[in-house]
Design an enzyme around this catalytic site. Structure first.
Site, PDB file in Angstrom:
ATOM      1  N   CYS A  86       0.792  -1.268   0.065  1.00 49.33           N
ATOM      2  CA  CYS A  86       0.005   0.025   0.072  1.00 49.33           C
ATOM      3  C   CYS A  86       0.786   1.311   0.011  1.00 49.33           C
ATOM      4  O   CYS A  86       0.450   2.343  -0.099  1.00 49.33           O
ATOM      5  CB  CYS A  86      -0.974  -0.115   1.113  1.00 49.33           C
ATOM      6  SG  CYS A  86      -0.040  -0.303   2.679  1.00 49.33           S
ATOM      7  N   SER A 125      10.000   2.681   5.905  1.00 50.17           N
ATOM      8  CA  SER A 125       8.283   2.612   5.768  1.00 50.17           C
ATOM      9  C   SER A 125       7.701   3.913   6.503  1.00 50.17           C
ATOM     10  O   SER A 125       8.403   4.740   6.914  1.00 50.17           O
ATOM     11  CB  SER A 125       7.813   1.419   6.905  1.00 50.17           C
ATOM     12  OG  SER A 125       8.362   0.224   6.221  1.00 50.17           O
TER      13      SER A 125
END
Lengths: 425, 315
Positions: free
Chosen positions: A50, A111
């Site tokens: 995502c 991340s």
């Protein structure tokens, strides 16, 4: 080795752009299969989550079979997007930068929530898919296996992953799990149907919770969310009964005032619960539960502010761990590249040794023939002399080659050796 | 094995405890290994000491000192079990001090055997074993109760978890607490009844003996009554089965246990015939001798004194 990566991530692109370039697992499999057919000999791995879509490709030597542009074209073409629309937001890396980037991604340093554990599994899945389809070869094996090892090293040698920073993850992992030993026999009541409730439900399910009840003023929304989570839906009038039997409550309504007051809780709920522990996660703003309810025996009430402090503390702890993690990435990248360069130079070294050996054997044969009858001992001594001479002459260039393996100039040294000793690949 | 002293294992446990406490602030790579090694070394030395001092004896728990050391051994073994099954839990901070206190009590306790006739060996062993186990279960309940209150306080005050100080979940602690209380009732009840039987066997026909004249018996009875009341309270009042209430019940139970242990330690005459106790209290030199020997020595001393007195008169 020619190694390249083209893609986008949350750093440069918004979610709308990332959605356009995202691949489902089936799409990724089809894309890799098609790449193999159109680019034989060029290895590829496609990582799509995502937060990022990244296309890694590698080939032996300086192949012109693929360039940044061809990789970008492939991504754009697969989604039928004009290349001009995406080039501005795409990132392209090559060589050492790709290795370092992949290591940082796998170790969760790149991340959105640094230290989140899911990315390692996603990198592993992407690599395994490429292995299954045969699009990963020796170069990708080396890169991705090293990346997985580096991620595990960062996990074990730093406490980066121990500090959670999202509100639901902190609520479940750092607080609810200190109240309850297990979640599979606990009743979870969700009041409202907000996004945070959805995320918290995901964490609870990962923790083993199975029995969910969704309660909302709009029964339709309650039933929709209940269907998504294989849960029960309950009507608003059932709030009292549900609060009495619940073990965990997640509240996310948009009500303008508390839906559970202290008086109501004391008189209607607490007595019937007999001090059975209740974990309440109040994610609503303004709050759904009066804060004084948290003072009641056996009741553990947490609001966003309560957990934000824990999240912030975790964030600071992570910041302290980041330099250590970055140092590991640096060390591992350097080691990986040195090994890779040594692998590239080993055929050249073998070839050089073989050619010098041929010359040595020819000269030895000529000399021994010229000297006539020599005893066995003298012949062996002369042979040993020749061996030592060759080894000593080869030692300095090979040592230089090993030393240069740690630098980028290694390739030029290899070229120089090839030219000096007229070695052909 | 004869060279192993109480100091050996007490020192090992102390180092393990110091490492546990130091771990709250700083941990090294070898920290846990050193802690486990020290605890294991302590338990091995402790076991060797108990084996050496029990070989050839009529009864395993034959002196108050050994009885305390067996209690400490079981608690230390419990600590090691937790270290291996839940390595992240800071159990040592709670169990090791109790182990060291029990060892310290052993050092102050009498080394003289409990009065035991061969006829009552079975009841003596049963009584000693049940009292050992009940001491352990009440102590475990106390530790679990203490941990429950600390964990509950930390959760109420929204204190984030710390890798240096991890406690089990409230659910686990509550379950351990409840079970410890239930087991304690059964074990103390068994220990008390076996003690009465033992006393009857030893003092049958002795009209001067009064069971309830022994302070240890009275304090044990008080503890038993408290445990039964606490258990009944827990059964009929649902809220008392949960959370802080059950933690408070186990903490109070430990208070009664401490009272019993204090009277037990202060009182050397528990379980002995009255005349032996009286003789010991009058003759300090005979205080640390076994009852049968003490009685015969007292008699010999009397004869000797009489003889000497006679000689003086004659001279």
């Amino acid at each position: 080795m020619n190694l390249r990566m083209v893609g986008c991530s949350h750093h440069q692109s918004n979610i709308a752009f990332r959605e356009r370039l995202a691949f489902t697992p089936d799409q990724a499999a089809n894309a890799l299969s098609a790449w193999q057919q159109s680019h034989p000999g060029v290895e590829a791995v496609l990582l799509s989550t995502c937060n990022r879509t990244e296309f890694y490709a590698a080939a032996a030597g300086h192949s012109d079979a693929f360039t940044d542009n061809s990789l970008a074209e492939y991504l754009a073409g697969w989604h039928s997007i004009p290349l001009d629309e995406i080039t501005q937001q795409l990132v392209s890396l090559d060589g050492q930068a790709v290795v370092e980037h992949l290591f940082r991604v796998a170790a969760s340093l790149d991340s959105m929530v640094v230290g989140e554990p899911q990315i390692l599994a996603q990198v592993k899945q992407a690599y395994e898919l490429a292995c299954e389809l045969g699009s990963a070869g020796p170069h990708m094996h080396g890169c991705f296996q090293a990346a997985l090892r580096v991620a595990r090293r960062v996990t074990s040698e730093t406490s980066l992953h121990r500090h959670r920073v999202s509100i639901p993850s902190v609520a479940i992992a750092d607080f609810a799990s200190r109240i309850f030993e297990r979640f599979d026999d606990k009743r979870v009541l969700v009041i409202g149907a907000g996004e945070m409730a959805d995320e918290t439900l995901r964490y609870l399910r990962d923790a083993g919770a199975k029995r969910f009840t969704i309660l909302n003023r709009d029964p339709g929304r309650a039933q929709a969310l209940a269907a998504q989570w294989q849960a029960e839906a309950a009507s608003w009038g059932d709030l009292h009964r549900q609060l009495v039997r619940a073990d965990l409550v997640i509240s996310t309504t948009a009500a303008g005032h508390p839906i559970v007051t202290l008086e109501y809780y004391r008189k209607q709920i607490a007595d019937e619960r007999n001090q059975r522990p209740l974990f309440i996660l109040d994610l609503a703003m303004p709050r759904d539960f009066e804060p004084a309810i948290g003072e009641e025996l056996g009741t553990y009430l947490y609001s966003i502010d309560d957990l934000a402090a824990a999240c912030e503390q975790n964030r600071k702890s992570r910041q302290r761990e980041l330099p250590r993690a970055e140092r590991i990435i640096g060390e591992e990248t350097s080691r990986f590249l040195t090994d890779a360069r040594m692998q590239v130079s080993s055929p050249l070294i073998t070839q050089l040794r073989a050619e010098w050996d041929v010359v040595k054997q020819a000269e030895l044969a000529r000399l021994l023939n010229k000297l006539g009858d020599l005893d066995q001992k003298s012949q062996e001594e002369i042979t040993r002399f020749a061996d030592r001479l060759v080894n000593k002459l080869l030692h300095p260039p090979l040592q230089s080659l090993r030393d240069e393996a740690e630098n980028d100039s290694h390739t030029s040294l290899l070229d120089a050796l090839r030219r000096l000793f007229q070695l052909r690949e | 094995m004869g060279n192993v002293s109480v100091l050996c294992f007490a020192a090992s446990y102390t180092v393990a405890l110091v490492l546990e406490i130091a771990g709250l602030w700083v941990r090294f790579g070898w920290h846990r290994l050193a802690m486990v090694v020290m605890a294991v070394a302590g338990l091995v030395a402790h076991s060797a000491y108990l084996v050496y001092h029990s070989v050839g004896s009529v009864a395993f728990l034959r002196t108050p000192e050994l009885w305390y050391l067996v209690v400490a051994w079981v608690l230390a073994a419990f600590y090691l079990w937790v270290v291996f099954t839940s390595p992240k839990t800071a159990m040592g901070l709670f169990v090791l001090p109790l182990v060291l206190i029990t060892i310290a009590l052993a050092e102050t306790a009498s080394t003289e055997p409990f009065a035991q006739q061969r006829a009552s060996q079975f009841w003596g062993a049963l009584h000693g074993s049940l009292m050992t186990l009940s001491t352990v279960t009440v102590s475990v309940g106390f530790i679990a109760g203490l941990m429950y209150l600390i964990q509950s306080w930390r959760l109420k005050h929204k204190v984030p978890p710390s890798p240096e100080f991890q406690l089990p979940s409230l659910e686990w602690l509550e379950r351990t607490n409840s079970r410890a209380l239930s087991f304690s009732v059964v074990l103390v009840c068994g220990g008390f009844i076996s003690g009465i039987v033992l006393s009857r066997l030893q003092h049958s026909g002795d009209s001067s003996y009064q069971l309830f004249g022994d302070p240890v018996v009275i304090s044990l009875l008080l503890m038993l009554v408290w445990l039964i009341v606490a258990e009944v309270f827990r059964m009929i009042y649902p809220s008392a089965r949960r959370g802080r209430k059950v933690a408070y019940l186990t903490l109070a139970s430990f208070g009664f246990l401490a009272l019993t242990l204090i009277t037990f330690t202060m009182n050397d005459v528990h379980g002995r015939p009255r005349e032996a106790s009286a003789a010991q209290s009058q003759d300090p030199s005979a205080h640390f001798a076994p009852p049968s020997v003490a009685s015969s020595e007292s008699a010999a001393d009397e004869l000797h004194l009489v003889g000497r007195h006679k000689a003086e008169v004659l001279s």
